[in-house]
Design a protein around this motif. Structure first.
Motif, PDB file in Angstrom:
ATOM      1  N   ILE A 194       0.845  -1.191   0.000  1.00 17.78           N
ATOM      2  CA  ILE A 194       0.000   0.000   0.000  1.00 17.78           C
ATOM      3  C   ILE A 194       0.881   1.242   0.000  1.00 17.78           C
ATOM      4  O   ILE A 194       1.706   1.438   0.890  1.00 17.78           O
ATOM      5  CB  ILE A 194      -0.939   0.025   1.232  1.00 17.78           C
ATOM      6  N   GLY A 195       0.690   2.092  -1.011  1.00 21.26           N
ATOM      7  CA  GLY A 195       1.394   3.363  -1.067  1.00 21.26           C
ATOM      8  C   GLY A 195       0.461   4.501  -0.690  1.00 21.26           C
ATOM      9  O   GLY A 195       0.386   4.912   0.455  1.00 21.26           O
ATOM     10  N   ASP A 196      -0.278   4.971  -1.693  1.00 21.37           N
ATOM     11  CA  ASP A 196      -1.289   6.006  -1.448  1.00 21.37           C
ATOM     12  C   ASP A 196      -2.554   5.313  -0.950  1.00 21.37           C
ATOM     13  O   ASP A 196      -3.263   4.654  -1.709  1.00 21.37           O
ATOM     14  CB  ASP A 196      -1.567   6.760  -2.759  1.00 21.37           C
ATOM     15  N   LEU A 197      -2.846   5.444   0.352  1.00 17.17           N
ATOM     16  CA  LEU A 197      -3.961   4.721   0.966  1.00 17.17           C
ATOM     17  C   LEU A 197      -5.292   5.101   0.334  1.00 17.17           C
ATOM     18  O   LEU A 197      -6.135   4.246   0.069  1.00 17.17           O
ATOM     19  CB  LEU A 197      -3.984   4.976   2.479  1.00 17.17           C
ATOM     20  N   LYS A 198      -5.493   6.399   0.103  1.00 14.90           N
ATOM     21  CA  LYS A 198      -6.776   6.860  -0.450  1.00 14.90           C
ATOM     22  C   LYS A 198      -7.012   6.249  -1.827  1.00 14.90           C
ATOM     23  O   LYS A 198      -8.100   5.752  -2.126  1.00 14.90           O
ATOM     24  CB  LYS A 198      -6.767   8.385  -0.530  1.00 14.90           C
ATOM     25  N   THR A 199      -5.973   6.275  -2.654  1.00 19.33           N
ATOM     26  CA  THR A 199      -6.103   5.697  -4.003  1.00 19.33           C
ATOM     27  C   THR A 199      -6.318   4.188  -3.918  1.00 19.33           C
ATOM     28  O   THR A 199      -7.163   3.623  -4.636  1.00 19.33           O
ATOM     29  CB  THR A 199      -4.843   6.006  -4.821  1.00 19.33           C
ATOM     30  N   ALA A 200      -5.545   3.525  -3.045  1.00 18.57           N
ATOM     31  CA  ALA A 200      -5.679   2.070  -2.899  1.00 18.57           C
ATOM     32  C   ALA A 200      -7.080   1.701  -2.423  1.00 18.57           C
ATOM     33  O   ALA A 200      -7.681   0.734  -2.904  1.00 18.57           O
ATOM     34  CB  ALA A 200      -4.638   1.556  -1.921  1.00 18.57           C
ATOM     35  N   ARG A 201      -7.613   2.482  -1.469  1.00 21.93           N
ATOM     36  CA  ARG A 201      -8.947   2.191  -0.944  1.00 21.93           C
ATOM     37  C   ARG A 201     -10.007   2.349  -2.042  1.00 21.93           C
ATOM     38  O   ARG A 201     -10.908   1.522  -2.191  1.00 21.93           O
ATOM     39  CB  ARG A 201      -9.215   3.126   0.231  1.00 21.93           C
ATOM     40  N   ALA A 202      -9.899   3.433  -2.825  1.00 22.84           N
ATOM     41  CA  ALA A 202     -10.878   3.663  -3.898  1.00 22.84           C
ATOM     42  C   ALA A 202     -10.766   2.578  -4.963  1.00 22.84           C
ATOM     43  O   ALA A 202     -11.780   2.069  -5.460  1.00 22.84           O
ATOM     44  CB  ALA A 202     -10.646   5.045  -4.509  1.00 22.84           C
ATOM     45  N   SER A 203      -9.519   2.228  -5.302  1.00 23.91           N
ATOM     46  CA  SER A 203      -9.316   1.184  -6.316  1.00 23.91           C
ATOM     47  C   SER A 203      -9.876  -0.149  -5.840  1.00 23.91           C
ATOM     48  O   SER A 203     -10.542  -0.863  -6.602  1.00 23.91           O
ATOM     49  CB  SER A 203      -7.825   1.050  -6.638  1.00 23.91           C
ATOM     50  N   PHE A 204      -9.616  -0.482  -4.570  1.00 24.60           N
ATOM     51  CA  PHE A 204     -10.106  -1.758  -4.050  1.00 24.60           C
ATOM     52  C   PHE A 204     -11.638  -1.760  -3.997  1.00 24.60           C
ATOM     53  O   PHE A 204     -12.274  -2.780  -4.258  1.00 24.60           O
ATOM     54  CB  PHE A 204      -9.534  -2.023  -2.659  1.00 24.60           C
ATOM     55  N   ARG A 205     -12.224  -0.596  -3.641  1.00 30.14           N
ATOM     56  CA  ARG A 205     -13.691  -0.517  -3.607  1.00 30.14           C
ATOM     57  C   ARG A 205     -14.261  -0.778  -5.005  1.00 30.14           C
ATOM     58  O   ARG A 205     -15.249  -1.501  -5.170  1.00 30.14           O
ATOM     59  CB  ARG A 205     -14.123   0.860  -3.100  1.00 30.14           C
ATOM     60  N   SER A 206     -13.628  -0.190  -6.011  1.00 29.35           N
ATOM     61  CA  SER A 206     -14.077  -0.409  -7.388  1.00 29.35           C
ATOM     62  C   SER A 206     -13.930  -1.880  -7.770  1.00 29.35           C
ATOM     63  O   SER A 206     -14.833  -2.477  -8.363  1.00 29.35           O
ATOM     64  CB  SER A 206     -13.254   0.470  -8.343  1.00 29.35           C
ATOM     65  N   ILE A 207     -12.766  -2.446  -7.407  1.00 29.41           N
ATOM     66  CA  ILE A 207     -12.540  -3.863  -7.718  1.00 29.41           C
ATOM     67  C   ILE A 207     -13.575  -4.728  -6.993  1.00 29.41           C
ATOM     68  O   ILE A 207     -14.141  -5.666  -7.564  1.00 29.41           O
ATOM     69  CB  ILE A 207     -11.116  -4.274  -7.313  1.00 29.41           C
ATOM     70  N   ASN A 208     -13.846  -4.404  -5.746  1.00 32.92           N
ATOM     71  CA  ASN A 208     -14.766  -5.203  -4.951  1.00 32.92           C
ATOM     72  C   ASN A 208     -16.198  -5.118  -5.487  1.00 32.92           C
ATOM     73  O   ASN A 208     -16.960  -6.092  -5.448  1.00 32.92           O
ATOM     74  CB  ASN A 208     -14.716  -4.745  -3.487  1.00 32.92           C
ATOM     75  N   GLU A 209     -16.576  -3.918  -5.975  1.00 32.92           N
ATOM     76  CA  GLU A 209     -17.911  -3.774  -6.563  1.00 32.92           C
ATOM     77  C   GLU A 209     -18.046  -4.649  -7.805  1.00 32.92           C
ATOM     78  O   GLU A 209     -19.081  -5.314  -8.013  1.00 32.92           O
ATOM     79  CB  GLU A 209     -18.160  -2.303  -6.914  1.00 32.92           C
ATOM     80  N   ARG A 210     -17.006  -4.653  -8.602  1.00 30.32           N
ATOM     81  CA  ARG A 210     -17.041  -5.533  -9.786  1.00 30.32           C
ATOM     82  C   ARG A 210     -17.034  -7.006  -9.359  1.00 30.32           C
ATOM     83  O   ARG A 210     -17.689  -7.847  -9.967  1.00 30.32           O
ATOM     84  CB  ARG A 210     -15.832  -5.230 -10.682  1.00 30.32           C
ATOM     85  N   TRP A 211     -16.272  -7.277  -8.286  1.00 25.42           N
ATOM     86  CA  TRP A 211     -16.223  -8.646  -7.739  1.00 25.42           C
ATOM     87  C   TRP A 211     -17.612  -9.103  -7.327  1.00 25.42           C
ATOM     88  O   TRP A 211     -18.039 -10.205  -7.662  1.00 25.42           O
ATOM     89  CB  TRP A 211     -15.255  -8.647  -6.555  1.00 25.42           C
ATOM     90  N   GLU A 212     -18.297  -8.258  -6.564  1.00 24.75           N
ATOM     91  CA  GLU A 212     -19.622  -8.620  -6.065  1.00 24.75           C
ATOM     92  C   GLU A 212     -20.637  -8.794  -7.198  1.00 24.75           C
ATOM     93  O   GLU A 212     -21.610  -9.544  -7.072  1.00 24.75           O
ATOM     94  CB  GLU A 212     -20.118  -7.551  -5.087  1.00 24.75           C
ATOM     95  N   SER A 213     -20.408  -8.088  -8.282  1.00 24.54           N
ATOM     96  CA  SER A 213     -21.372  -8.169  -9.392  1.00 24.54           C
ATOM     97  C   SER A 213     -21.157  -9.396 -10.272  1.00 24.54           C
ATOM     98  O   SER A 213     -22.001  -9.705 -11.109  1.00 24.54           O
ATOM     99  CB  SER A 213     -21.258  -6.909 -10.260  1.00 24.54           C
ATOM    100  N   ILE A 214     -20.054 -10.078 -10.073  1.00 22.55           N
ATOM    101  CA  ILE A 214     -19.739 -11.196 -10.971  1.00 22.55           C
ATOM    102  C   ILE A 214     -20.575 -12.425 -10.645  1.00 22.55           C
ATOM    103  O   ILE A 214     -21.064 -13.118 -11.537  1.00 22.55           O
ATOM    104  CB  ILE A 214     -18.226 -11.523 -10.884  1.00 22.55           C
ATOM    105  N   GLY A 215     -20.783 -12.696  -9.363  1.00 15.39           N
ATOM    106  CA  GLY A 215     -21.497 -13.919  -9.005  1.00 15.39           C
ATOM    107  C   GLY A 215     -20.551 -14.968  -8.451  1.00 15.39           C
ATOM    108  O   GLY A 215     -19.399 -14.683  -8.151  1.00 15.39           O
TER     109      GLY A 215
END
Length: 409
Positions: free
Chosen positions: A292-313
């Motif tokens: 983890i470098g930039d926490l804010k960016t990492a958190r936003a990126s992970f949230r985006s990844i997680n939203e796509r994750w949850e939508s996959i099934g």
């Protein structure tokens, strides 16, 4: 009658020694010739010479105490003053007088040395106290705690001062350690309370997840599991000894439900295989956020990844633990970085820093205005005095602004 430069024996066998104060009786000799009498008392004199020589050497080369040295000098002086030897007794007295001076000089040197050592010990203890008082305000719990323990060991190795000074410095030192321990205890008590709250919330989530695990109402139950997962993430971390067990139970309950659903929807295996491929790609994308470098960016990126994750099934049951474990590892790394960031940006400490900076800035502005007014009025002396005061306040302001920057503000 027999004689030599320092003594003689008269016809009655009385032995005399010559001194600056005249002849002194040494003793009576009846056992042999006058020459033997003089030789005997000359040997007594040589014995005194040897004793004085040895004592001179001890005073010069050993740590013989002044008290013991004076006792030895007095003992030899008694023998010299008793005139029971034939030789230059006045020379021995002179050597003894010089020895007394040497002992006094040594006594004074040691007194000054003790005073110097005491001053050094006082300075060292004052430095230890100052550092301990500074560490008492630290939030670096582990590092500061270890340093305080090291300071205690250093303190124990220093000489004691006078009782009053030593007790006063120890009181300040001990008070600083107690203040730090109290703050650390309060901090971890608060952290424990937060984790205890998280544990209770997660236990309720686990209970509901386990109750739903036998449901065959596939759609609503799956949706409820997603809600439970969101609640789980929002709850924060429980104590280390409970977190993994609760997580395993929570995921285990979901696994039971989704395994049952998977058996019913076996025809969807192909779809789940594709889902696995997509989730592996997302897990790989999430892992690129580490470290983890930039926490804010990492958190936003992970949230985006997680939203796509949850939508996959869902993915095949046997592949789920591995791929979800990869995501969970990234999530835990972000959570740990968030905890570290929260500690670094303690709001109370930031508020104190901002308050101090504001006060110092106001003082600097006021001084500048007063300087300008003094210059305008031709009062150079007052202006110079205010200039010197301004330098001090400006230095404090610069230091406070530097400290505030550490909070990211």
């Amino acid at each position: 009658m027999s004689s030599d430069p320092w003594g003689r024996v008269d016809e009655t066998g009385t032995v005399y020694v010559r001194t600056a104060d005249g002849e002194q009786v040494v003793g009576s000799w009846q056992a042999g010739s006058p020459e033997e009498a003089l030789a005997y008392f000359e040997r007594k004199y040589e014995g005194l010479v040897v004793e004085i020589g040895l004592l001179e050497k001890r005073v010069q080369t050993t740590d013989l105490s002044a008290k013991d040295a004076q006792v030895a000098i007095d003992h030899i002086r008694e023998q010299v003053d008793a005139h029971h030897a034939v030789g230059d007794l006045d020379a021995l007295r002179t050597r003894l007088d010089k020895l007394v001076q040497a002992v006094e000089s040594r006594r004074e040197e040691r007194k000054q040395q003790r005073a110097k050592q005491s001053d050094q010990a006082r300075h060292a203890k004052e430095e230890l106290v100052a550092e301990a008082e500074q560490l008492a305000q630290s939030d670096q719990w582990r590092a500061a705690g270890e340093r305080l323990r090291a300071l205690v060991d250093t303190w124990k190795g220093l000489p004691r001062l006078d009782r009053k000074s030593d007790d006063e410095l120890w009181h300040r030192f001990s008070h600083a350690r107690s203040a730090f321990s109290k703050r650390r205890k309060a901090h971890f008590a608060q952290l424990d309370a937060q984790r205890e709250d998280a544990r209770r919330i997660k236990e309720r989530l686990v209970a509901e997840a386990e109750a739903l695990s036998a449901s065959t109402d596939w759609g609503p139950t799956a949706a409820r599991y997603r809600e439970l997962m969101a609640d789980w993430k929002a709850a924060g971390r429980a104590q280390r000894e409970h977190e993994d067990d609760l997580w395993n139970r929570f995921r285990g309950a979901q696994d039971v439900f989704f395994a049952a659903r998977s058996s019913v929807f076996a025809e969807r295996d192909a779809e789940q295989t594709e889902n696995l491929k997509l989730k592996e790609e997302l897990a790989e994308e999430a892992e690129k956020l580490l470290p983890i470098g930039d926490l804010k960016t990492a958190r936003a990126s992970f949230r985006s990844i997680n939203e796509r994750w949850e939508s996959i099934g869902h993915v095949p049951r046997d592949a789920r633990p591995k791929v979800e474990g990869r995501m969970h590892a990234v999530e835990r790394a972000i959570q740990e970085a968030e905890e570290a960031e929260w500690r670094r940006t303690n709001p109370e400490a930031r508020a104190r820093a901002e308050g101090l900076t504001g006060q110092l800035q106001a003082a600097v502005d006021k001084l500048r205005a007063q300087i300008a007014q003094a210059r305008a009025q031709g009062n150079a002396s007052r202006a110079d005095k205010l200039e010197r005061e301004l330098e001090g306040r400006q230095a404090l302001l610069d230091q406070a602004l530097k400290g505030l920057q550490e909070f990211g503000g």
